[in-house]
Design a protein around this motif. Structure first.
Motif, PDB file in Angstrom:
ATOM      1  N   ARG A 151       0.759  -1.144  -0.056  1.00  0.00           N
ATOM      2  CA  ARG A 151      -0.093  -0.030  -0.116  1.00  0.00           C
ATOM      3  C   ARG A 151       0.895   1.321   0.041  1.00  0.00           C
ATOM      4  NH1 ARG A 151      -4.600  -1.969  -1.516  1.00  0.00           N
ATOM      5  NH2 ARG A 151      -5.226  -3.784  -0.431  1.00  0.00           N
ATOM      6  N   GLN A 152       0.455   2.225  -0.571  1.00  0.00           N
ATOM      7  CA  GLN A 152       1.132   3.416  -0.781  1.00  0.00           C
ATOM      8  C   GLN A 152       1.303   4.353   0.456  1.00  0.00           C
ATOM      9  OE1 GLN A 152       3.449   4.837  -3.049  1.00  0.00           O
ATOM     10  NE2 GLN A 152       3.037   2.930  -4.050  1.00  0.00           N
ATOM     11  N   GLN A 153       2.301   4.293   1.073  1.00  0.00           N
ATOM     12  CA  GLN A 153       2.292   5.215   2.680  1.00  0.00           C
ATOM     13  C   GLN A 153       3.230   6.497   2.166  1.00  0.00           C
ATOM     14  OE1 GLN A 153       0.857   4.606   5.602  1.00  0.00           O
ATOM     15  NE2 GLN A 153      -0.045   2.989   4.535  1.00  0.00           N
ATOM     16  N   LEU A 188      -8.599   6.173   1.299  1.00  0.00           N
ATOM     17  CA  LEU A 188      -7.682   6.377   2.420  1.00  0.00           C
ATOM     18  C   LEU A 188      -7.965   5.285   3.532  1.00  0.00           C
ATOM     19  CD1 LEU A 188      -7.718  10.473   2.701  1.00  0.00           C
ATOM     20  CD2 LEU A 188      -5.888   8.840   1.845  1.00  0.00           C
ATOM     21  N   GLY A 236      -6.717   2.025   1.437  1.00  0.00           N
ATOM     22  CA  GLY A 236      -5.348   2.186   0.786  1.00  0.00           C
ATOM     23  C   GLY A 236      -5.437   1.873  -0.601  1.00  0.00           C
ATOM     24  N   THR A 237      -4.324   2.085  -1.035  1.00  0.00           N
ATOM     25  CA  THR A 237      -4.173   1.825  -2.597  1.00  0.00           C
ATOM     26  C   THR A 237      -2.809   1.407  -2.914  1.00  0.00           C
ATOM     27  OG1 THR A 237      -4.462   2.541  -4.917  1.00  0.00           O
ATOM     28  CG2 THR A 237      -3.954   4.283  -3.087  1.00  0.00           C
ATOM     29  N   ALA A 279      -3.139   7.383  -4.115  1.00  0.00           N
ATOM     30  CA  ALA A 279      -2.823   7.950  -2.931  1.00  0.00           C
ATOM     31  C   ALA A 279      -2.512   9.362  -2.794  1.00  0.00           C
ATOM     32  CB  ALA A 279      -1.510   7.275  -2.469  1.00  0.00           C
TER      33      ALA A 279
END
Length: 134
Positions: free
Chosen positions: A5-7, A64, A67-68, A74
């Motif tokens: 997931r893009q953080q 959000l 997640g993505t 994101a």
């Protein structure tokens, strides 16, 4: 199967929400105070920009929450959250405290109420950001 997931870093998240929030609020208020109040009536029903804000905040919040994997989504979700939040916060005082006329929208009560709600949101965002640094 990896699930990446893009953080985004806290500072980037803050700025991606904060700048669109403040920019949207400033543009809306400048337009409405300098040009004029213009309503839209799809199907004969008055639609305030608060409702448009709700329609864009909800999908952003869902994205959000889950997640993505796509960086673009994101980033876009955070930007859209800032834009939609400004649209919502801008009209709360206007719709709750005034009689919701065109003149009320550009009144001091509506303006100061909107500034108050936006300010509370900014303080909340700042505190969330600071808590991520600890």
């Amino acid at each position: 199967m990896s699930d990446v997931r893009q953080q985004l870093p806290p500072k980037q998240t803050l700025l991606l929400i904060l700048f669109p929030l403040l920019g949207t609020f400033a543009c809306q208020r400048l337009y409405l105070h300098l040009v004029r109040v213009q309503h839209i009536y799809p199907g004969g029903h008055l639609v305030h920009h608060l409702f448009v804000g709700v329609l864009i905040v909800i999908p952003a919040a869902f994205l959000l929450a889950f997640g993505t994997r796509l960086r673009f989504l994101a980033i876009s979700a955070r930007v859209v959250l800032g834009i939609g939040s400004a649209m919502i916060l801008d009209e709360i005082a206007y719709l709750v405290v005034t009689k919701a006329t065109d003149q009320d929208y550009v009144s001091r009560v509506s303006l100061y109420g909107a500034i108050t709600f936006i300010s509370v949101a900014v303080v909340f965002l700042w505190n969330l950001y600071k808590s991520q640094l600890e």
